[in-house]
Design a protein around this motif. Structure first.
Motif, mmCIF file in Angstrom:
data_model
loop_
_atom_site.group_PDB
_atom_site.id
_atom_site.type_symbol
_atom_site.label_atom_id
_atom_site.label_comp_id
_atom_site.label_asym_id
_atom_site.label_seq_id
_atom_site.Cartn_x
_atom_site.Cartn_y
_atom_site.Cartn_z
ATOM 1 N N TYR A 14 9.636 74.769 92.077
ATOM 2 C CA TYR A 14 9.555 73.378 91.279
ATOM 3 C C TYR A 14 8.278 73.244 90.487
ATOM 4 N N PHE A 58 6.031 71.032 88.260
ATOM 5 C CA PHE A 58 6.087 69.596 87.454
ATOM 6 C C PHE A 58 4.557 69.616 87.043
ATOM 7 N N ASN A 92 2.713 69.017 84.007
ATOM 8 C CA ASN A 92 2.822 68.520 82.693
ATOM 9 C C ASN A 92 1.603 68.341 81.882
ATOM 10 N N LYS A 123 12.134 72.813 86.047
ATOM 11 C CA LYS A 123 11.172 71.877 85.376
ATOM 12 C C LYS A 123 11.314 70.375 85.674
ATOM 13 N N LEU A 124 10.194 69.659 86.315
ATOM 14 C CA LEU A 124 10.301 68.473 86.700
ATOM 15 C C LEU A 124 9.288 67.398 86.025
ATOM 16 N N GLU A 125 9.371 66.246 86.021
ATOM 17 C CA GLU A 125 8.491 65.152 85.417
ATOM 18 C C GLU A 125 7.353 65.036 86.678
ATOM 19 N N ARG A 126 7.671 65.092 87.738
ATOM 20 C CA ARG A 126 6.924 64.735 88.819
ATOM 21 C C ARG A 126 7.001 65.462 89.959
#
Length: 185
Positions: free
Chosen positions: A94, A96, A98, A116-119
């Motif tokens: 994961y 995250f 940014n 790819k994650l936002e959080r």
């Protein structure tokens, strides 16, 4: 990086006639990874890892908490292996991170394993969990500098499929370096 050494072994039979002498051997260690796992500046692995089995879907859910010592973790890596005699396999990363200036990591992660994650996400669902097998799981944290934590505690997980009871047994405490997962075994 690997280490090469010459080992001299005295009083060894050196021919078929029983003559004895000293033999020299070249010994080479396995190639080490470039992952940072010791020293200062590396993150702590996740804590409070829990395992849940969903009898209807057959999936295993893994949840964890970030270590309270960490402030700049930007990735988690989830690992699995069938036994302590096998190497860990990365089954998901994961990401995250940014930030504008992202650190280029030292590990090559297959494109399909990196999500790819936002959080931050603090659980994983293993859809390839087989109730007929036992698996050892561990998780690592990676900080914004690309430094990797050692492995979290390693837990052997199995399920009795007839009733859905899960057995999770810690086989290693947290802290084993990535190149040496069996360090505490």
């Amino acid at each position: 990086v690997s280490t090469v050494a010459i080992a001299n072994v005295p009083n060894v039979q050196i021919d078929d006639d029983g003559a004895r002498g000293t033999s020299s051997f070249i010994v080479k260690s396995r190639i080490q990874t470039s992952v940072i796992t010791t020293g200062s500046g590396y993150p702590e692995p996740p804590v409070d890892i829990e395992y849940f089995y969903d009898i209807e879907s057959g999936n295993l859910s893994i949840s964890w908490s970030p270590s309270p010592e960490n402030t700049n973790v930007v990735k988690y890596q989830i690992f699995r292996r069938r036994s302590v005699s096998e190497p860990f396999e990365l089954i998901r990363q994961y990401d995250f991170d940014n930030s504008v200036d992202q650190f280029e990591g030292t590990e090559d992660v297959d494109y399909g394993l990196n999500v790819k994650l936002e959080r931050e996400l603090l659980f994983y669902i293993d859809e390839n969990f087989e109730t007929s097998d036992k698996y050892v799981y561990a998780i690592c944290s990676i900080n914004s500098s690309g430094a990797s934590s050692p492995f979290s505690s390693q837990t052997m997980v199995s399920v009795d499929p007839s009733v859905g009871d899960i057995t999770a047994v810690q086989i290693s405490p947290a802290g084993a370096p990535k190149p040496y997962p069996n360090f505490y075994l």
